[in-house]
Design an enzyme around this catalytic site. Structure first.
Site, mmCIF file in Angstrom:
data_model
loop_
_atom_site.group_PDB
_atom_site.id
_atom_site.type_symbol
_atom_site.label_atom_id
_atom_site.label_comp_id
_atom_site.label_asym_id
_atom_site.label_seq_id
_atom_site.Cartn_x
_atom_site.Cartn_y
_atom_site.Cartn_z
ATOM 1 N N LYS A 193 -4.295 -10.742 -5.977
ATOM 2 C CA LYS A 193 -5.577 -10.838 -5.482
ATOM 3 C C LYS A 193 -6.865 -10.038 -6.100
ATOM 4 O O LYS A 193 -7.128 -8.584 -6.577
ATOM 5 C CB LYS A 193 -5.524 -10.624 -3.806
ATOM 6 C CG LYS A 193 -6.273 -10.742 -2.607
ATOM 7 C CD LYS A 193 -5.850 -10.224 -1.133
ATOM 8 C CE LYS A 193 -5.766 -8.773 -1.259
ATOM 9 N NZ LYS A 193 -5.886 -8.061 0.373
ATOM 10 N N LYS A 251 -11.861 -4.984 -3.352
ATOM 11 C CA LYS A 251 -12.189 -3.770 -3.149
ATOM 12 C C LYS A 251 -12.072 -2.419 -3.581
ATOM 13 O O LYS A 251 -12.203 -1.524 -4.312
ATOM 14 C CB LYS A 251 -13.554 -3.418 -2.178
ATOM 15 C CG LYS A 251 -12.402 -3.408 -0.721
ATOM 16 C CD LYS A 251 -13.657 -3.441 0.225
ATOM 17 C CE LYS A 251 -12.541 -3.367 1.382
ATOM 18 N NZ LYS A 251 -12.637 -4.759 2.683
ATOM 19 N N LYS A 300 0.610 -1.000 0.270
ATOM 20 C CA LYS A 300 -0.593 0.150 -0.113
ATOM 21 C C LYS A 300 1.024 1.735 -0.260
ATOM 22 O O LYS A 300 0.121 2.228 -0.750
ATOM 23 C CB LYS A 300 -1.304 0.073 1.749
ATOM 24 C CG LYS A 300 -1.756 -1.094 0.961
ATOM 25 C CD LYS A 300 -2.983 -1.049 2.313
ATOM 26 C CE LYS A 300 -3.974 -2.195 1.883
ATOM 27 N NZ LYS A 300 -5.914 -1.057 3.397
HETATM 28 P P1 TYM Z 1 -10.253 -6.890 4.561
HETATM 29 O O1 TYM Z 1 -11.533 -5.567 5.345
HETATM 30 O O2 TYM Z 1 -9.288 -6.241 3.564
HETATM 31 O O3 TYM Z 1 -10.822 -8.020 4.355
HETATM 32 C C1 TYM Z 1 -11.681 -8.475 5.248
HETATM 33 C C2 TYM Z 1 -12.173 -9.648 4.737
HETATM 34 O O4 TYM Z 1 -11.728 -10.545 3.714
HETATM 35 C C3 TYM Z 1 -10.471 -11.427 3.445
HETATM 36 N N1 TYM Z 1 -10.266 -10.899 2.128
HETATM 37 C C4 TYM Z 1 -9.837 -12.211 1.503
HETATM 38 N N2 TYM Z 1 -10.567 -12.997 1.257
HETATM 39 C C5 TYM Z 1 -10.316 -13.865 0.050
HETATM 40 N N3 TYM Z 1 -9.902 -13.920 -0.717
HETATM 41 C C6 TYM Z 1 -9.711 -12.384 -1.399
HETATM 42 N N4 TYM Z 1 -9.375 -11.956 -2.730
HETATM 43 C C7 TYM Z 1 -9.746 -11.695 -0.108
HETATM 44 N N5 TYM Z 1 -9.328 -10.449 0.159
HETATM 45 C C8 TYM Z 1 -9.578 -10.016 1.710
HETATM 46 C C9 TYM Z 1 -9.371 -10.783 4.676
HETATM 47 O O5 TYM Z 1 -8.772 -11.777 4.449
HETATM 48 C C10 TYM Z 1 -10.191 -10.632 5.869
HETATM 49 O O6 TYM Z 1 -10.311 -11.739 6.775
HETATM 50 N N6 TYM Z 1 -7.339 -5.708 8.328
HETATM 51 C C11 TYM Z 1 -8.169 -6.600 7.787
HETATM 52 C C12 TYM Z 1 -9.416 -6.133 8.995
HETATM 53 C C13 TYM Z 1 -8.903 -6.260 9.642
HETATM 54 C C14 TYM Z 1 -9.208 -7.457 10.787
HETATM 55 C C15 TYM Z 1 -8.996 -7.450 12.402
HETATM 56 C C16 TYM Z 1 -9.148 -8.440 10.673
HETATM 57 C C17 TYM Z 1 -8.932 -5.446 11.156
HETATM 58 N N7 TYM Z 1 -8.503 -6.037 12.296
HETATM 59 C C18 TYM Z 1 -8.558 -8.263 13.157
HETATM 60 C C19 TYM Z 1 -9.584 -9.884 11.330
HETATM 61 C C20 TYM Z 1 -8.977 -9.683 13.272
HETATM 62 C C21 TYM Z 1 -7.900 -6.367 6.605
HETATM 63 O O7 TYM Z 1 -7.930 -5.634 6.275
HETATM 64 O O8 TYM Z 1 -9.431 -7.071 5.966
#
Ligand code: TYM
Length: 328
Positions: free
Chosen positions: A192, A195, A111
């Site tokens: 990947k 969004k 990022k």
């Molecule tokens: P975020 O918001 O990017 O994504 C949310 C969840 O979706 C999963 N994910 C995917 N899984 C499969 N294929 C994909 N292309 C894909 N894109 C996203 C992510 O692995 C995630 O599980 N840092 C985290 C948010 C967060 C969090 C936490 C998660 C903040 N605090 C505490 C767990 C526990 C994030 O940016 O997810």
């Protein structure tokens, strides 16, 4: 019975990657566990957000959690900024993190590379995520593959804190699905699905209309050999579509391969579009009911209250352990 925590950023409408890699698995956990699901809006502001959109996306994400089957009577659903203990413990964990280990996080590198202005928050994002998890005594964190490194860092920070101050934090484990943990872009199967992709054809949003879904799948890149067969190495695009097909339909990859034997990609893609639209249809219907109802605010108010109650206990322990509490 385990404590479960997961979070999703309200940084745009969720993709089927978010759904198949994470959200879909949350609902199965609610019956036998103590579950916390969070809209991590403070993580979202580590990159610029337009304030109206952030507000809307936060509510929209909460509605999607519910529409996908999160039951507020079983799980605690809340917005991160409404539970101040997250930022408070996040700061304390920043103070036990090393800059070097934060700079090594691949998400930070992805990022920040090539950007002129990178916020300090983007670097200190992982200690805030560690706080999210550790505040609840979390044992299991269901996430997609890209969050593995953050959970490992959370364990390192918890272990370091416990050793230096007091043994208060539970060691969390990531739970990553065997299939679908990394859904790839429809336009470039080496990347990947995300969004925040600037090409809207690269992802399917959970709120895309059926026609849009069908069009996007038709436009998805494939290869030139015309055979529907799972082969991640040599046929990454078709393998990604097969994974999505399998997860949405509940059919095995082998069964789907057999269904399309001797048929071209045209049929396969047209039917995949329908299968995805059909998977999202009930979620979208429920979403549209919720987003305009007052029920959503009531659920989030109650969620914040429950989360605050639980989180403040661990925060007090952590403050005491570090010497931040005056009275004891
Ligand atoms: P975020 O918001 O990017 O994504 C949310 C969840 O979706 C999963 N994910 C995917 N899984 C499969 N294929 C994909 N292309 C894909 N894109 C996203 C992510 O692995 C995630 O599980 N840092 C985290 C948010 C967060 C969090 C936490 C998660 C903040 N605090 C505490 C767990 C526990 C994030 O940016 O997810």
């Amino acid at each position: 019975m385990s404590v479960i925590f997961s979070g999703i950023q309200p940084s745009g409408t969720l993709t089927i990657g978010n759904y198949l890699g994470a959200m879909k698995h949350f609902t199965h956990l609610q019956d036998d566990n103590e579950c916390y699901f969070c809209v991590v809006n403070q993580h979202a502001i580590t990159v610029p957000q337009e304030k109206k959109a952030l507000k809307q996306n936060s509510k929209s994400l909460a509605a999607l959690y519910l529409a996908s089957g999160i039951d507020p009577d079983k799980s605690t659903l809340f917005i991160q900024s409404e539970v101040p203990a997250h930022a408070q413990l996040g700061w304390m964990l920043q103070c036990v993190s090393y800059i070097g280990e934060l700079e090594r996080m691949t998400q930070f590198k992805d990022k920040s590379t090539g950007k002129d202005a990178v916020s300090a928050g983007l670097l200190t994002y992982p200690p805030l995520m560690a706080a999210d998890i550790l505040l609840y005594g979390t044992e299991v964190v269901p996430v997609g593959d890209d969050q593995k490194q953050h959970i490992e860092l959370t364990r390192n920070l918890a272990e370091r804190f416990n050793r230096k101050f007091n043994d208060i934090f539970v060691m969390p484990d990531a739970r990553i699905p065997k299939v679908g943990a990394r859904i790839m872009s429809l336009q470039d199967p080496t990347r990947k699905m995300s969004k925040s992709d600037s090409n809207q054809n690269a992802y399917i949003s959970m709120l895309d209309e059926p026609n849009t879904i069908i069009k996007k799948v038709k436009r998805a890149v494939t290869d030139s050999d015309g055979v529907v067969r799972f082969d991640k190495e040599n046929k990454p695009a078709i393998s990604n579509l097969l994974t999505i097909y399998s997860l949405c339909s509940g059919k095995s990859v082998e069964d789907i391969e057999a269904m399309y034997e001797g048929r071209g990609y045209g049929d396969f893609k047209a039917e995949l579009g329908e299968v995805i639209a059909e998977t999202l249809r009930p979620i979208q219907e429920r979403y549209h009911e919720l987003i305009t109802s007052s029920e959503l605010d009531d659920i989030l108010d109650l969620g914040a209250e429950k989360a605050n109650r639980k989180a403040s206990k661990m925060l007090a322990k952590a403050e005491r352990a570090m010497g931040l509490e005056r009275k004891r």
